[in-house]
Design a protein around this motif. Structure first.
Motif, short mmCIF file in Angstrom:
data_model
loop_
_atom_site.label_atom_id
_atom_site.label_comp_id
_atom_site.label_asym_id
_atom_site.label_seq_id
_atom_site.Cartn_x
_atom_site.Cartn_y
_atom_site.Cartn_z
N ARG A 172 -31.71 14.58 -72.14
CA ARG A 172 -31.87 13.12 -72.19
C ARG A 172 -30.53 12.41 -72.02
NH1 ARG A 172 -36.68 11.04 -76.00
NH2 ARG A 172 -35.65 9.11 -75.45
N SER A 173 -29.48 13.00 -72.57
CA SER A 173 -28.16 12.39 -72.44
C SER A 173 -27.73 12.35 -70.98
CB SER A 173 -27.15 13.17 -73.28
OG SER A 173 -25.86 12.61 -73.15
N ARG A 176 -29.83 9.83 -69.24
CA ARG A 176 -29.44 8.48 -69.65
C ARG A 176 -28.27 7.98 -68.81
NH1 ARG A 176 -25.79 5.79 -72.36
NH2 ARG A 176 -26.38 4.08 -73.75
N GLU A 177 -27.26 8.83 -68.62
CA GLU A 177 -26.10 8.44 -67.82
C GLU A 177 -26.50 8.11 -66.39
OE1 GLU A 177 -23.06 11.37 -68.08
OE2 GLU A 177 -22.94 11.29 -70.28
N ASN A 201 -31.04 1.94 -74.72
CA ASN A 201 -32.02 2.97 -74.37
C ASN A 201 -32.55 2.71 -72.96
OD1 ASN A 201 -33.92 4.96 -74.26
ND2 ASN A 201 -35.07 4.32 -76.05
N LEU A 203 -33.96 4.47 -70.85
CA LEU A 203 -35.27 5.07 -70.54
C LEU A 203 -36.38 4.05 -70.72
CD1 LEU A 203 -36.54 7.86 -69.79
CD2 LEU A 203 -36.94 8.18 -72.22
#
Length: 422
Positions: A172-173, A176-177, A201, A203
């Motif tokens: 997820r990290s 996210r980037e 967030n 996402l």
């Protein structure tokens, strides 16, 4: 005249039986799957949902009913069930139970201040399950299977299961980037909510209803492309188990659940019935391995789902499915004359004490009207008690299905009626 608040509904006799039938089937299913019922308060400390649901969600930002009590504490009517169940799990130290994982289900009203529309209310009823304490992908498949089994049990045919993986924290990290890099150059073209979510967030931008048609939405980086080897293996196992269970599904890399606590498996079940409406989601859920820690509990994996009873009923109606509900009345007592009417109170009470569903006339109507009532409520038998029957210690009993009529002894009525009605 005082009317019902907007976004709420009265569920009247004739309709409430559908709800009772669905809720009973859900409870029976949970018993087979070994999920136990839990009941939590209708209101909780607002902080619970701020931490558990997420401060970037529409639920927390726009839809919660928040109020102060006399002690100036911020309370909220519960907008969803998972955070409350997890709070109870932590508070009562259920993580220490001998039987793990802890498998729970709930049914009850939730509250969200949103625009009322077909199948969506400000007070609505959710049925949901939570399984806490296992990170085995097999239990992901079990939870999904329970939801699908409920729709199948109720006769729905036109349902579609969509699944996705949101990955672990590492995946997820990285995703996210990539999302920030994708949206940042043109974030000014998006709504204020999306601009606020970019750093907090990103996402959640993919779940925006206002900007869902923006061209950047179609080209946004897919989480599937950023899954590490562990997350890819986990997602593959979930799919493998669903295939072994003969549960058809579609993988949709754009599926993003509306709550911040999800990771790994996410899923929705949708209605494909013609005329069901623009919003097709019936059920949604997923894995939330970090939620228990957010609510001050020990590291505990979890997965669950919630579904709206209102939308389930709408789906049944869209597929023209009639639930097998019939009012069951074993005996209707027809009384003729003052003495018989007085004795009928005792007779009716004896029937009910013996375990029979029974009723009588309370409007002093004539025999014909009483028989019409018996027919209307689908009574199996009618017990006819007049002055002559009372004097002779007899009572006539008519089988409403075949029209046959017999005479029973008044003194042994319950015993003889029990034999007759078998």
């Amino acid at each position: 005249m005082v009317k019902i608040p907007r976004g709420t509904q009265d569920i009247l006799p004739g309709t409430v039986e559908k709800w009772q039938y669905i809720e009973e089937k859900a409870k029976e299913l949970c018993q087979r799957f070994q999920y136990q019922e839990i009941r939590t308060p209708i209101f909780e400390h607002a902080e619970l949902f701020l931490r558990g649901v997420g401060d970037t969600t529409d639920i927390v930002q726009k839809e919660m009913y928040v109020f102060k009590d006399r002690g100036e504490r911020d309370l909220a009517l519960r907008p969803e069930g998972t955070a409350a169940v997890v709070r109870a799990f932590v508070e009562h130290k259920m993580f220490g139970y001998a039987n793990q994982p802890v498998k729970l289900f709930y049914t009850g009203p939730m509250f969200r201040y949103e625009r009322p529309q077909a199948g969506r209310y400000r007070q609505f009823v959710q049925f949901g399950v939570e399984a806490l304490g296992s990170e085995d992908p097999a239990i992901d498949a079990e939870v999904i299977g329970l939801a699908m089994n409920l729709y199948e049990t109720l006769g729905l045919k036109k349902v579609k299961l969509v699944i996705n993986s949101l990955g672990d924290s590492e995946s997820r990290s990285a995703h996210r980037e990539a999302l920030v890099a994708h949206f940042q150059p043109r974030i000014g073209e998006f709504c204020a909510d999306c601009q606020n979510r970019l750093e907090k967030n990103p996402l959640r931008i993919l779940d925006c209803k206002k900007d869902r048609h923006h061209e950047l939405m179609n080209t946004a980086p897919s989480i599937i492309d950023y899954l590490n080897s562990e997350s890819t293996l986990y997602f593959g196992k979930v799919q493998q188990y669903l295939q072994r269970m003969n549960i058809p599904f579609t993988v949709d890399a754009t599926l993003v659940r509306g709550l911040d606590y999800y990771n790994h498996t996410a899923f929705e079940i949708m209605s494909e019935a013609e005329g069901f409406g623009a919003i097709t989601t019936l059920c949604g859920g997923g894995r939330y391995n970090g939620l228990v820690e957010m609510i001050d509990g020990p590291s505990t994996p979890g997965i669950g789902f919630a579904l709206s009873i209102e939308r389930l009923i709408s789906a049944l109606e869209a597929e023209n499915i009639e639930l097998p509900i019939k009012q069951k009345v074993d005996c209707y007592v027809v009384s003729l004359g003052d003495s018989a009417r007085e004795y009928s109170v005792k007779l009716l009470h004896q029937l009910r004490q013996a375990g029979f569903a029974a009723d009588k006339d309370y409007l002093n109507r004539k025999a014909k009207a009483q028989f019409k009532t018996a027919d209307r409520i689908n009574a199996r038998f009618v017990a006819i008690l007049g002055e002559d029957e009372l004097q002779n210690g007899k009572v006539k009993v008519k089988n409403m299905e075949n029209g046959e009529q017999v005479e029973l002894e008044l003194a042994q009525f319950i015993q003889q009626f029990s034999e007759l009605s078998q």
